[in-house]
Write a protein that holds these residues in place. Structure first.
Motif, PDB file in Angstrom:
ATOM      1  N   PRO A  32      -6.643  -8.255 -49.396  1.00  0.00           N
ATOM      2  CA  PRO A  32      -6.077  -8.348 -50.747  1.00  0.00           C
ATOM      3  C   PRO A  32      -4.616  -8.797 -50.732  1.00  0.00           C
ATOM      4  N   GLY A  33      -4.325  -9.785 -51.534  1.00  0.00           N
ATOM      5  CA  GLY A  33      -2.966 -10.299 -51.653  1.00  0.00           C
ATOM      6  C   GLY A  33      -2.962 -11.798 -51.837  1.00  0.00           C
ATOM      7  N   LEU A  34      -1.858 -12.321 -52.311  1.00  0.00           N
ATOM      8  CA  LEU A  34      -1.759 -13.753 -52.593  1.00  0.00           C
ATOM      9  C   LEU A  34      -1.308 -14.556 -51.381  1.00  0.00           C
ATOM     10  N   VAL A  35      -0.468 -13.975 -50.554  1.00  0.00           N
ATOM     11  CA  VAL A  35       0.045 -14.701 -49.393  1.00  0.00           C
ATOM     12  C   VAL A  35      -1.095 -15.018 -48.431  1.00  0.00           C
ATOM     13  N   SER A  36      -1.964 -14.055 -48.177  1.00  0.00           N
ATOM     14  CA  SER A  36      -3.090 -14.297 -47.274  1.00  0.00           C
ATOM     15  C   SER A  36      -4.064 -15.307 -47.868  1.00  0.00           C
ATOM     16  N   ASP A  37      -4.213 -15.320 -49.198  1.00  0.00           N
ATOM     17  CA  ASP A  37      -5.080 -16.318 -49.831  1.00  0.00           C
ATOM     18  C   ASP A  37      -4.515 -17.722 -49.651  1.00  0.00           C
ATOM     19  N   VAL A  38      -3.201 -17.858 -49.746  1.00  0.00           N
ATOM     20  CA  VAL A  38      -2.570 -19.166 -49.539  1.00  0.00           C
ATOM     21  C   VAL A  38      -2.697 -19.588 -48.073  1.00  0.00           C
ATOM     22  N   LEU A  39      -2.566 -18.630 -47.144  1.00  0.00           N
ATOM     23  CA  LEU A  39      -2.713 -18.947 -45.720  1.00  0.00           C
ATOM     24  C   LEU A  39      -4.156 -19.323 -45.359  1.00  0.00           C
ATOM     25  N   ALA A  40      -5.117 -18.897 -46.175  1.00  0.00           N
ATOM     26  CA  ALA A  40      -6.524 -19.210 -45.901  1.00  0.00           C
ATOM     27  C   ALA A  40      -6.866 -20.663 -46.217  1.00  0.00           C
ATOM     28  N   ILE A  41      -6.103 -21.311 -47.079  1.00  0.00           N
ATOM     29  CA  ILE A  41      -6.417 -22.685 -47.481  1.00  0.00           C
ATOM     30  C   ILE A  41      -6.368 -23.648 -46.285  1.00  0.00           C
TER      31      ILE A  41
END
Length: 153
Positions: A87-96
């Motif tokens: 959960p979190g936005l930074v990890s979602d951006v790193l997943a791209i």
């Protein structure tokens, strides 16, 4: 090594701060919906890439090919799933970028006929001839066996 420990401790705090900022911007309900959606999407991505990677590994091993491209694609896909599930936005951006790398390595390598994936020479079919990619340096003379084979043709 101490820098890595500090980053591992700071990462969850950064993720929490990003969720708080998102909650203030769009509301608590939409933030919880985002966390739930990305968690489910990440788990589905991990499951899909894990089973898909195992099936593609079996196919590569059956035809006696190197599994390097399959492992590379699967690794990036699973890493992207883990980052999205966290959960979190930074990890979602790193997943791209991880998703992009997984899609980039999905097809393997080779020439027009599919060829070998990374880890071996590429081959192409041109009519009845098979072309195998290789290296040659000027000034090298062929071995004696090679000369006799060439003269037999």
């Amino acid at each position: 090594m101490p820098l890595l420990r500090i980053l591992l401790l700071a990462f969850p705090l950064i993720e929490l701060a990003s969720l708080i900022i998102l909650g203030q911007a769009v509301g608590v309900g939409l933030t919880l919906l985002w966390v739930l959606f990305t968690g489910i999407a990440g788990l589905m991505l991990i499951q899909r890439n894990g089973w898909g990677m195992l099936q593609r590994l079996q196919q590569q091993m059956l035809v006696n090919r190197s599994p390097q491209a399959v492992l590379k694609s699967g690794m990036w896909g699973v890493l992207a799933g883990v980052l999205i599930a966290f959960p979190g936005l930074v990890s979602d951006v790193l997943a791209i970028p991880c998703l992009i790398m997984a899609l980039r390595h999905r097809g393997g390598g080779g020439g027009p006929d599919g060829g070998n994936d990374e880890g071996g020479p590429r081959t192409w079919q041109r009519g009845e001839y098979t072309i195998i990619e290789g290296e040659w340096q000027a000034g090298e003379s062929p071995d004696r066996d090679d000369r006799s084979r060439l003269s037999d043709r």
